[in-house]
Scaffold this motif. Structure first.
Motif, PDB file in Angstrom:
ATOM      1  N   GLN A  74       2.359  -3.932   2.899  1.00  0.00           N
ATOM      2  CA  GLN A  74       1.967  -3.444   1.578  1.00  0.00           C
ATOM      3  C   GLN A  74       1.790  -1.920   1.585  1.00  0.00           C
ATOM      4  OE1 GLN A  74       1.838  -4.974  -1.349  1.00  0.00           O
ATOM      5  NE2 GLN A  74       1.273  -3.041  -2.306  1.00  0.00           N
ATOM      6  N   ILE A  75       1.188  -1.385   2.628  1.00  0.00           N
ATOM      7  CA  ILE A  75       1.011   0.070   2.740  1.00  0.00           C
ATOM      8  C   ILE A  75       2.372   0.753   2.779  1.00  0.00           C
ATOM      9  CG2 ILE A  75       0.219   1.921   4.279  1.00  0.00           C
ATOM     10  CD1 ILE A  75      -2.062  -0.087   5.121  1.00  0.00           C
ATOM     11  N   ILE A  76       3.297   0.197   3.549  1.00  0.00           N
ATOM     12  CA  ILE A  76       4.648   0.766   3.622  1.00  0.00           C
ATOM     13  C   ILE A  76       5.318   0.704   2.261  1.00  0.00           C
ATOM     14  CG2 ILE A  76       6.959   0.444   4.590  1.00  0.00           C
ATOM     15  CD1 ILE A  76       5.547  -0.482   7.201  1.00  0.00           C
ATOM     16  N   ALA A  77       5.181  -0.417   1.559  1.00  0.00           N
ATOM     17  CA  ALA A  77       5.790  -0.554   0.229  1.00  0.00           C
ATOM     18  C   ALA A  77       5.230   0.489  -0.735  1.00  0.00           C
ATOM     19  CB  ALA A  77       5.562  -1.968  -0.311  1.00  0.00           C
ATOM     20  N   GLU A  78       3.916   0.723  -0.662  1.00  0.00           N
ATOM     21  CA  GLU A  78       3.302   1.749  -1.508  1.00  0.00           C
ATOM     22  C   GLU A  78       3.851   3.137  -1.163  1.00  0.00           C
ATOM     23  OE1 GLU A  78      -0.853   1.133  -0.780  1.00  0.00           O
ATOM     24  OE2 GLU A  78      -0.862  -0.780  -1.869  1.00  0.00           O
ATOM     25  N   ALA A  79       3.982   3.424   0.126  1.00  0.00           N
ATOM     26  CA  ALA A  79       4.527   4.716   0.549  1.00  0.00           C
ATOM     27  C   ALA A  79       5.978   4.850   0.092  1.00  0.00           C
ATOM     28  CB  ALA A  79       4.426   4.869   2.067  1.00  0.00           C
ATOM     29  N   HIS A 139      13.234   4.542   5.589  1.00  0.00           N
ATOM     30  CA  HIS A 139      13.255   4.352   7.040  1.00  0.00           C
ATOM     31  C   HIS A 139      11.877   4.627   7.622  1.00  0.00           C
ATOM     32  CE1 HIS A 139      17.348   5.662   5.739  1.00  0.00           C
ATOM     33  NE2 HIS A 139      17.549   4.430   6.166  1.00  0.00           N
ATOM     34  N   VAL A 140      11.201   3.540   8.032  1.00  0.00           N
ATOM     35  CA  VAL A 140       9.829   3.667   8.513  1.00  0.00           C
ATOM     36  C   VAL A 140       9.534   2.581   9.551  1.00  0.00           C
ATOM     37  CG1 VAL A 140       8.922   2.309   6.583  1.00  0.00           C
ATOM     38  CG2 VAL A 140       7.402   3.861   7.793  1.00  0.00           C
ATOM     39  N   TYR A 185      -0.245   9.322   4.725  1.00  0.00           N
ATOM     40  CA  TYR A 185      -0.734   8.251   3.863  1.00  0.00           C
ATOM     41  C   TYR A 185      -0.796   6.924   4.631  1.00  0.00           C
ATOM     42  CZ  TYR A 185      -0.874   4.721   0.238  1.00  0.00           C
ATOM     43  OH  TYR A 185      -1.219   3.623  -0.527  1.00  0.00           O
ATOM     44  N   ILE A 186       0.246   6.624   5.381  1.00  0.00           N
ATOM     45  CA  ILE A 186       0.300   5.349   6.108  1.00  0.00           C
ATOM     46  C   ILE A 186      -0.819   5.269   7.148  1.00  0.00           C
ATOM     47  CG2 ILE A 186       1.666   3.945   7.705  1.00  0.00           C
ATOM     48  CD1 ILE A 186       4.176   4.962   6.128  1.00  0.00           C
ATOM     49  N   ILE A 187      -1.000   6.286   7.976  1.00  0.00           N
ATOM     50  CA  ILE A 187      -2.035   6.209   9.011  1.00  0.00           C
ATOM     51  C   ILE A 187      -3.429   6.194   8.397  1.00  0.00           C
ATOM     52  CG2 ILE A 187      -2.083   8.701   9.538  1.00  0.00           C
ATOM     53  CD1 ILE A 187      -2.776   5.730  11.955  1.00  0.00           C
ATOM     54  N   ASP A 188      -3.672   7.021   7.401  1.00  0.00           N
ATOM     55  CA  ASP A 188      -5.004   7.057   6.793  1.00  0.00           C
ATOM     56  C   ASP A 188      -5.344   5.729   6.129  1.00  0.00           C
ATOM     57  OD1 ASP A 188      -5.320   9.657   7.672  1.00  0.00           O
ATOM     58  OD2 ASP A 188      -5.020  10.562   5.688  1.00  0.00           O
ATOM     59  N   THR A 189      -4.395   5.147   5.421  1.00  0.00           N
ATOM     60  CA  THR A 189      -4.636   3.879   4.736  1.00  0.00           C
ATOM     61  C   THR A 189      -4.766   2.744   5.739  1.00  0.00           C
ATOM     62  OG1 THR A 189      -3.358   4.734   2.869  1.00  0.00           O
ATOM     63  CG2 THR A 189      -3.842   2.384   2.863  1.00  0.00           C
ATOM     64  N   LEU A 190      -3.930   2.752   6.765  1.00  0.00           N
ATOM     65  CA  LEU A 190      -4.008   1.730   7.809  1.00  0.00           C
ATOM     66  C   LEU A 190      -5.401   1.727   8.449  1.00  0.00           C
ATOM     67  CD1 LEU A 190      -1.347   0.937  10.468  1.00  0.00           C
ATOM     68  CD2 LEU A 190      -3.687   1.317  11.166  1.00  0.00           C
ATOM     69  N   LYS A 191      -5.890   2.898   8.835  1.00  0.00           N
ATOM     70  CA  LYS A 191      -7.183   2.988   9.525  1.00  0.00           C
ATOM     71  C   LYS A 191      -8.333   2.516   8.636  1.00  0.00           C
ATOM     72  CE  LYS A 191      -8.208   6.296  12.355  1.00  0.00           C
ATOM     73  NZ  LYS A 191      -8.402   5.777  13.687  1.00  0.00           N
TER      74      LYS A 191
END
Length: 137
Positions: free
Chosen positions: A63-68, A76-77, A111-117
């Motif tokens: 979901q985080i990747i989809a938002e990004a 490509h992620v 965005y991905i790392i901050d949201t993941l954490k």
């Protein structure tokens, strides 16, 4: 291209992740690599232990990747997170974002790392000289 999501006990392979998301249409690749350090909050850390609720974590990372992807139109992620016991100097998380332009890659990766954490059910226990404690991301 389908995003790459890895949750594993095995050491993370930065080069393989970069290769997997590299594409001729992309001009910028940003890699974030979180490394186990030997100190935290004034304590000497011996090692970390990570636990993960794997099914939920995988869904939330997707979901985080989809938002990004919607915000920065990236295709490509890769997101890889290790769990179990990790020693000082080992990578606990690697995020690779490849985009046509560097600014999107930087913004999406952050965005991905901050949201993941802050949101993904991955827990970290620090084992230090004065005992052990679970800590928030």
């Amino acid at each position: 291209m389908e995003p790459i999501i890895q949750l594993t006990h095995q050491p993370l392979d930065r080069a393989a992740l970069v290769e997997a998301v590299s594409h001729p249409s992309d001009g910028g690749i940003v890699v974030f690599e979180g490394i186990v350090r030997d100190n935290a909050r004034g304590k000497q850390v011996h090692y970390l232990e990570y636990e993960v609720y794997e099914e939920m974590a995988r869904q939330q990372i997707a979901q985080i990747i989809a938002e990004a992807q919607q915000r920065w139109q990236i295709e490509h992620v890769a997101v890889a997170h290790r769990f179990g016991r990790l020693e000082i100097g080992e990578a606990s998380v690697i995020i690779v974002v490849a985009t046509p332009h560097r600014s999107e890659a930087f913004d999406a990766c952050r965005y991905i790392i901050d949201t993941l954490k802050n949101t993904v059910p991955i827990w970290k226990k620090e084992v230090a000289t004065n005992g052990e404690a679970w800590v928030e991301g």
